[in-house]
Design a protein around this motif. Structure first.
Motif, PDB file in Angstrom:
ATOM      1  N   PHE A 195      44.535  44.508  44.609  1.00 55.62           N
ATOM      2  CA  PHE A 195      44.079  44.369  43.215  1.00 55.62           C
ATOM      3  C   PHE A 195      43.073  43.222  43.111  1.00 55.62           C
ATOM      4  O   PHE A 195      42.061  43.324  42.401  1.00 55.62           O
ATOM      5  CB  PHE A 195      45.246  44.114  42.266  1.00 55.62           C
ATOM      6  CG  PHE A 195      46.154  45.290  42.054  1.00 55.62           C
ATOM      7  CD1 PHE A 195      45.724  46.591  42.197  1.00 55.62           C
ATOM      8  CD2 PHE A 195      47.480  45.077  41.699  1.00 55.62           C
ATOM      9  CE1 PHE A 195      46.567  47.668  41.999  1.00 55.62           C
ATOM     10  CE2 PHE A 195      48.334  46.141  41.491  1.00 55.62           C
ATOM     11  CZ  PHE A 195      47.881  47.445  41.640  1.00 55.62           C
ATOM     12  N   PHE A 196      43.353  42.123  43.804  1.00 58.95           N
ATOM     13  CA  PHE A 196      42.468  40.956  43.831  1.00 58.95           C
ATOM     14  C   PHE A 196      41.086  41.363  44.359  1.00 58.95           C
ATOM     15  O   PHE A 196      40.060  41.088  43.721  1.00 58.95           O
ATOM     16  CB  PHE A 196      43.116  39.878  44.705  1.00 58.95           C
ATOM     17  CG  PHE A 196      42.230  38.724  45.067  1.00 58.95           C
ATOM     18  CD1 PHE A 196      41.943  37.735  44.149  1.00 58.95           C
ATOM     19  CD2 PHE A 196      41.706  38.619  46.345  1.00 58.95           C
ATOM     20  CE1 PHE A 196      41.138  36.656  44.495  1.00 58.95           C
ATOM     21  CE2 PHE A 196      40.907  37.551  46.699  1.00 58.95           C
ATOM     22  CZ  PHE A 196      40.618  36.567  45.773  1.00 58.95           C
ATOM     23  N   LEU A 197      41.055  42.032  45.504  1.00 59.36           N
ATOM     24  CA  LEU A 197      39.779  42.459  46.092  1.00 59.36           C
ATOM     25  C   LEU A 197      39.061  43.471  45.205  1.00 59.36           C
ATOM     26  O   LEU A 197      37.840  43.403  45.027  1.00 59.36           O
ATOM     27  CB  LEU A 197      40.010  43.051  47.483  1.00 59.36           C
ATOM     28  CG  LEU A 197      40.481  42.084  48.570  1.00 59.36           C
ATOM     29  CD1 LEU A 197      40.706  42.840  49.882  1.00 59.36           C
ATOM     30  CD2 LEU A 197      39.505  40.940  48.757  1.00 59.36           C
ATOM     31  N   GLY A 198      39.820  44.407  44.642  1.00 64.11           N
ATOM     32  CA  GLY A 198      39.224  45.406  43.753  1.00 64.11           C
ATOM     33  C   GLY A 198      38.626  44.783  42.513  1.00 64.11           C
ATOM     34  O   GLY A 198      37.550  45.206  42.047  1.00 64.11           O
ATOM     35  N   THR A 199      39.278  43.775  41.996  1.00 64.04           N
ATOM     36  CA  THR A 199      38.768  43.092  40.805  1.00 64.04           C
ATOM     37  C   THR A 199      37.494  42.322  41.130  1.00 64.04           C
ATOM     38  O   THR A 199      36.569  42.278  40.313  1.00 64.04           O
ATOM     39  CB  THR A 199      39.842  42.157  40.213  1.00 64.04           C
ATOM     40  OG1 THR A 199      41.034  42.907  40.001  1.00 64.04           O
ATOM     41  CG2 THR A 199      39.391  41.570  38.898  1.00 64.04           C
ATOM     42  N   ILE A 200      37.430  41.731  42.308  1.00 66.78           N
ATOM     43  CA  ILE A 200      36.192  41.067  42.732  1.00 66.78           C
ATOM     44  C   ILE A 200      35.055  42.085  42.763  1.00 66.78           C
ATOM     45  O   ILE A 200      33.966  41.823  42.241  1.00 66.78           O
ATOM     46  CB  ILE A 200      36.359  40.404  44.116  1.00 66.78           C
ATOM     47  CG1 ILE A 200      37.285  39.195  44.020  1.00 66.78           C
ATOM     48  CG2 ILE A 200      34.998  39.980  44.685  1.00 66.78           C
ATOM     49  CD1 ILE A 200      37.652  38.584  45.366  1.00 66.78           C
ATOM     50  N   ALA A 201      35.313  43.239  43.352  1.00 66.84           N
ATOM     51  CA  ALA A 201      34.287  44.283  43.440  1.00 66.84           C
ATOM     52  C   ALA A 201      33.837  44.716  42.040  1.00 66.84           C
ATOM     53  O   ALA A 201      32.637  44.843  41.785  1.00 66.84           O
ATOM     54  CB  ALA A 201      34.811  45.471  44.234  1.00 66.84           C
ATOM     55  N   LEU A 213      31.701  41.890  40.426  1.00 63.57           N
ATOM     56  CA  LEU A 213      30.345  41.841  40.957  1.00 63.57           C
ATOM     57  C   LEU A 213      29.521  43.034  40.469  1.00 63.57           C
ATOM     58  O   LEU A 213      28.350  42.885  40.108  1.00 63.57           O
ATOM     59  CB  LEU A 213      30.375  41.797  42.488  1.00 63.57           C
ATOM     60  CG  LEU A 213      30.938  40.515  43.096  1.00 63.57           C
ATOM     61  CD1 LEU A 213      31.085  40.662  44.612  1.00 63.57           C
ATOM     62  CD2 LEU A 213      30.086  39.308  42.742  1.00 63.57           C
ATOM     63  N   LEU A 214      30.148  44.190  40.427  1.00 63.72           N
ATOM     64  CA  LEU A 214      29.473  45.380  39.928  1.00 63.72           C
ATOM     65  C   LEU A 214      29.094  45.217  38.453  1.00 63.72           C
ATOM     66  O   LEU A 214      28.007  45.622  38.030  1.00 63.72           O
ATOM     67  CB  LEU A 214      30.368  46.606  40.106  1.00 63.72           C
ATOM     68  CG  LEU A 214      29.784  47.945  39.670  1.00 63.72           C
ATOM     69  CD1 LEU A 214      28.566  48.297  40.518  1.00 63.72           C
ATOM     70  CD2 LEU A 214      30.838  49.033  39.775  1.00 63.72           C
ATOM     71  N   GLY A 259      29.404  29.139  45.414  1.00 69.48           N
ATOM     72  CA  GLY A 259      29.748  28.074  44.478  1.00 69.48           C
ATOM     73  C   GLY A 259      29.569  28.503  43.037  1.00 69.48           C
ATOM     74  O   GLY A 259      30.394  28.196  42.171  1.00 69.48           O
ATOM     75  N   HIS A 260      28.497  29.234  42.786  1.00 75.21           N
ATOM     76  CA  HIS A 260      28.248  29.744  41.432  1.00 75.21           C
ATOM     77  C   HIS A 260      29.314  30.765  41.019  1.00 75.21           C
ATOM     78  O   HIS A 260      29.797  30.746  39.890  1.00 75.21           O
ATOM     79  CB  HIS A 260      26.859  30.375  41.360  1.00 75.21           C
ATOM     80  CG  HIS A 260      26.543  30.987  40.049  1.00 75.21           C
ATOM     81  ND1 HIS A 260      26.236  30.229  38.939  1.00 75.21           N
ATOM     82  CD2 HIS A 260      26.508  32.273  39.641  1.00 75.21           C
ATOM     83  CE1 HIS A 260      26.017  31.039  37.909  1.00 75.21           C
ATOM     84  NE2 HIS A 260      26.178  32.282  38.322  1.00 75.21           N
ATOM     85  N   LEU A 261      29.681  31.638  41.958  1.00 74.75           N
ATOM     86  CA  LEU A 261      30.682  32.668  41.642  1.00 74.75           C
ATOM     87  C   LEU A 261      32.058  32.060  41.381  1.00 74.75           C
ATOM     88  O   LEU A 261      32.794  32.524  40.513  1.00 74.75           O
ATOM     89  CB  LEU A 261      30.774  33.681  42.788  1.00 74.75           C
ATOM     90  CG  LEU A 261      29.581  34.611  42.940  1.00 74.75           C
ATOM     91  CD1 LEU A 261      29.710  35.431  44.217  1.00 74.75           C
ATOM     92  CD2 LEU A 261      29.424  35.516  41.733  1.00 74.75           C
TER      93      LEU A 261
END
Length: 125
Positions: free
Chosen positions: A11-17, A20-21, A88-90
């Motif tokens: 879920f963590f990785l999917g939320t990052i994707a 970013l999208l 750093g910005h992200l």
């Protein structure tokens, strides 16, 4: 336990994707990405502390998001240099916005309500 941690990590990785999208599609309002940032923090905290109560996860996540946002008021040269990098910005953001605080609150509130609803045992007839 391992299965639960794996789910929260995915879920963590999917939320990052998704986050970013959301920044690459111009028609998606910026607050959606901020909400997803908070949801990502929620899943990360849940991954790190799988036995913690959902309410505790939500509170810790919200406080972490608020702390990161308030930290953006600190403008020392060294942290500005970190924020100038992509990662750093992200992670740390760029500048304090009250609207981000609202977005974080809604993001964590929504995921907390959904998870609480899904975890609630159903009453048998």
């Amino acid at each position: 336990m391992k299965k639960t941690r794996l789910c929260y990590f995915l879920f963590f990785l999917g939320t990052i994707a998704l986050g970013l999208l959301s920044r690459t599609i111009k028609d998606i309002p910026l607050f959606i990405g901020d909400m997803l940032y908070a949801v990502m923090i929620y899943f990360m905290v849940h991954f790190l502390f799988p036995k913690a109560k959902t309410r505790t996860i939500a509170l810790v996540s919200l406080l972490a998001c608020y702390a990161i946002e308030i930290l953006q008021l600190y403008q020392a040269h060294w942290i500005v240099n970190i924020r100038s990098t992509t990662i750093g910005h992200l992670i740390l953001g760029q500048g304090f916005l009250w609207s981000d605080i609202v977005a974080y609150t809604f993001g964590i509130g929504i995921v907390f309500i959904i998870e609480s609803f899904l975890k609630k045992p159903t009453d048998s007839l």
